[in-house]
Design an enzyme around this catalytic site. Sequence first.
Site, PDB file in Angstrom:
ATOM      1  N   HIS A  18       0.841  -1.263   0.147  1.00  0.00           N
ATOM      2  CA  HIS A  18       0.146   0.156   0.106  1.00  0.00           C
ATOM      3  C   HIS A  18       0.801   1.361  -0.046  1.00  0.00           C
ATOM      4  O   HIS A  18       0.607   2.254  -0.619  1.00  0.00           O
ATOM      5  CB  HIS A  18      -0.694   0.007   1.234  1.00  0.00           C
ATOM      6  N   LYS A  42     -15.519  -7.606   6.257  1.00  0.00           N
ATOM      7  CA  LYS A  42     -14.483  -7.945   6.951  1.00  0.00           C
ATOM      8  C   LYS A  42     -14.935  -7.423   8.735  1.00  0.00           C
ATOM      9  O   LYS A  42     -15.458  -6.636   9.022  1.00  0.00           O
ATOM     10  CB  LYS A  42     -13.341  -6.861   6.655  1.00  0.00           C
ATOM     11  N   ARG A  91      -3.304  -6.735  -7.715  1.00  0.00           N
ATOM     12  CA  ARG A  91      -1.863  -7.486  -7.496  1.00  0.00           C
ATOM     13  C   ARG A  91      -2.114  -8.606  -8.318  1.00  0.00           C
ATOM     14  O   ARG A  91      -0.921  -9.305  -8.778  1.00  0.00           O
ATOM     15  CB  ARG A  91      -2.212  -8.168  -5.945  1.00  0.00           C
ATOM     16  N   SER A 129      -2.967  -8.157   3.924  1.00  0.00           N
ATOM     17  CA  SER A 129      -3.427  -7.729   5.294  1.00  0.00           C
ATOM     18  C   SER A 129      -3.456  -9.076   5.976  1.00  0.00           C
ATOM     19  O   SER A 129      -2.861  -9.337   7.443  1.00  0.00           O
ATOM     20  CB  SER A 129      -4.451  -6.687   5.535  1.00  0.00           C
TER      21      SER A 129
HETATM   22  N1  COA Z   1      -0.175  -4.047  -1.646  1.00  0.00           N
HETATM   23  C1  COA Z   1      -0.549  -5.305  -0.587  1.00  0.00           C
HETATM   24  N2  COA Z   1      -1.764  -5.621  -0.355  1.00  0.00           N
HETATM   25  C2  COA Z   1      -2.557  -4.992  -0.853  1.00  0.00           C
HETATM   26  C3  COA Z   1      -2.544  -4.092  -1.896  1.00  0.00           C
HETATM   27  C4  COA Z   1      -1.089  -3.608  -2.312  1.00  0.00           C
HETATM   28  N3  COA Z   1      -0.719  -2.744  -3.300  1.00  0.00           N
HETATM   29  N4  COA Z   1      -3.564  -3.755  -2.323  1.00  0.00           N
HETATM   30  C5  COA Z   1      -4.473  -4.436  -1.764  1.00  0.00           C
HETATM   31  N5  COA Z   1      -3.690  -5.369  -0.894  1.00  0.00           N
HETATM   32  C6  COA Z   1      -4.531  -6.192  -0.028  1.00  0.00           C
HETATM   33  C7  COA Z   1      -5.225  -5.598   1.260  1.00  0.00           C
HETATM   34  O1  COA Z   1      -3.997  -5.923   2.178  1.00  0.00           O
HETATM   35  C8  COA Z   1      -6.267  -6.547   1.572  1.00  0.00           C
HETATM   36  O2  COA Z   1      -5.919  -7.692   2.133  1.00  0.00           O
HETATM   37  P1  COA Z   1      -6.857  -8.711   2.939  1.00  0.00           P
HETATM   38  O3  COA Z   1      -8.009  -8.994   2.141  1.00  0.00           O
HETATM   39  O4  COA Z   1      -6.094  -9.956   3.369  1.00  0.00           O
HETATM   40  O5  COA Z   1      -7.194  -7.709   4.051  1.00  0.00           O
HETATM   41  C9  COA Z   1      -6.909  -7.031  -0.062  1.00  0.00           C
HETATM   42  O6  COA Z   1      -5.761  -6.700  -0.902  1.00  0.00           O
HETATM   43  C10 COA Z   1      -7.977  -5.922  -0.283  1.00  0.00           C
HETATM   44  O7  COA Z   1      -8.075  -4.810   0.636  1.00  0.00           O
HETATM   45  P2  COA Z   1      -8.272  -3.502   0.208  1.00  0.00           P
HETATM   46  O8  COA Z   1      -7.785  -2.815  -1.034  1.00  0.00           O
HETATM   47  O9  COA Z   1      -8.185  -2.807   1.522  1.00  0.00           O
HETATM   48  O10 COA Z   1      -9.923  -3.664  -0.284  1.00  0.00           O
HETATM   49  P3  COA Z   1     -11.132  -4.128   0.770  1.00  0.00           P
HETATM   50  O11 COA Z   1     -11.753  -5.078   0.031  1.00  0.00           O
HETATM   51  O12 COA Z   1     -10.514  -4.353   2.090  1.00  0.00           O
HETATM   52  O13 COA Z   1     -11.842  -2.869   0.917  1.00  0.00           O
HETATM   53  C11 COA Z   1     -13.224  -1.194   0.444  1.00  0.00           C
HETATM   54  C12 COA Z   1     -12.820  -2.496   0.053  1.00  0.00           C
HETATM   55  C13 COA Z   1     -13.240  -0.992   1.680  1.00  0.00           C
HETATM   56  C14 COA Z   1     -12.368   0.047  -0.120  1.00  0.00           C
HETATM   57  C15 COA Z   1     -14.747  -0.918  -0.031  1.00  0.00           C
HETATM   58  O14 COA Z   1     -15.357  -2.068   0.585  1.00  0.00           O
HETATM   59  C16 COA Z   1     -15.284   0.282   0.024  1.00  0.00           C
HETATM   60  O15 COA Z   1     -15.075   1.292  -0.623  1.00  0.00           O
HETATM   61  N6  COA Z   1     -16.178   0.137   1.140  1.00  0.00           N
HETATM   62  C17 COA Z   1     -17.088   1.682   1.387  1.00  0.00           C
HETATM   63  C18 COA Z   1     -18.553   1.339   0.882  1.00  0.00           C
HETATM   64  C19 COA Z   1     -18.489   1.387  -0.605  1.00  0.00           C
HETATM   65  O16 COA Z   1     -18.251   2.263  -1.309  1.00  0.00           O
HETATM   66  N7  COA Z   1     -18.460  -0.031  -0.983  1.00  0.00           N
HETATM   67  C20 COA Z   1     -18.355  -0.370  -2.374  1.00  0.00           C
HETATM   68  C21 COA Z   1     -19.627  -0.197  -3.070  1.00  0.00           C
HETATM   69  S1  COA Z   1     -19.417  -0.870  -4.771  1.00  0.00           S
END
Ligand code: COA
Length: 159
Positions: A18, A42, A91, A129
Site C-alpha cells: 500500500h 470484514k 495484485r 493484510s
Molecule cells: N499491496 C499489498 N496488499 C494489498 C495491496 C497492495 N498494493 N492492495 C490491496 N492489498 C490487499 C489488502 O491488504 C487486502 O488484504 P486482505 O483482504 O487480506 O485484508 C486486500 O488486498 C484488499 O484490501 P483493500 O484494498 O483494503 O480492499 P477491501 O476489500 O478491504 O476494501 C473497500 C474495500 C473498503 C475500499 C470498499 O469495500 C469500500 O469502498 N467500502 C466503502 C463502501 C463502498 O463504497 N462499497 C463499495 C460499493 S460498490
Amino acid sequence: MLRHCVYPGSFDPVTIGHVDIIHRLSRLFDRITVLVAHSSQKNYLFSAEERRDLVLSCMKGLKNVSVEIHEGLTVEFAQKTQAQVVIRGLRAVSDFEYEQAMANVNAQLAPGVETLIVFTRPEYGHISSRLVKEVAQFGGDLKDLVPTDVAQALRAKFA
Ligand code: COA
C-alpha cells in the site's frame, strides 16, 4: 484543474505494498486522500482510528497526502471532496473480478468519478493484510511485509 484522487481500502493494517502505491500516486496527483473505509465483508483487528494513525505514520514527508476515515460509500466521499478519481491496486488476476464489479457499481452510482487501477509492484504482489496478521500472530518476521510502526502495533496486538 487540481487532480485529486481517493485511495480507499481497509488498511487492516497498511502494508509496504500500500505504501508503495501511495508514494507513486503522490507523484501523479496534486492531492491524494487515503480513505480508511469500511467493508461489510470484514471484521477488523484494528479500529478505524488505529488504521488511520498507522497509515499516517507511514506518510511522513508526503505533503500532498491526507488520511481520512469514512463509514459510508467511497464514491460519496469522492463527490463531496471533488475527487475525480478512485484508485484501486491490482495484485493478480484473482483481484480482477472483485475490482471490476466494484468499479462498475461505483460508476453507476457516480458517473463523474472514474476508477483507475494501479498495478502492485511484483515484489509486493503476494502480500495481503490477512497474511501479515497471520505472520504476526505466530511471531514471524514482519520486516519485509509492513513498515516498522505497523510491525510494532501488530506485535502489541498479539502480545
Ligand atoms: N499491496 C499489498 N496488499 C494489498 C495491496 C497492495 N498494493 N492492495 C490491496 N492489498 C490487499 C489488502 O491488504 C487486502 O488484504 P486482505 O483482504 O487480506 O485484508 C486486500 O488486498 C484488499 O484490501 P483493500 O484494498 O483494503 O480492499 P477491501 O476489500 O478491504 O476494501 C473497500 C474495500 C473498503 C475500499 C470498499 O469495500 C469500500 O469502498 N467500502 C466503502 C463502501 C463502498 O463504497 N462499497 C463499495 C460499493 S460498490
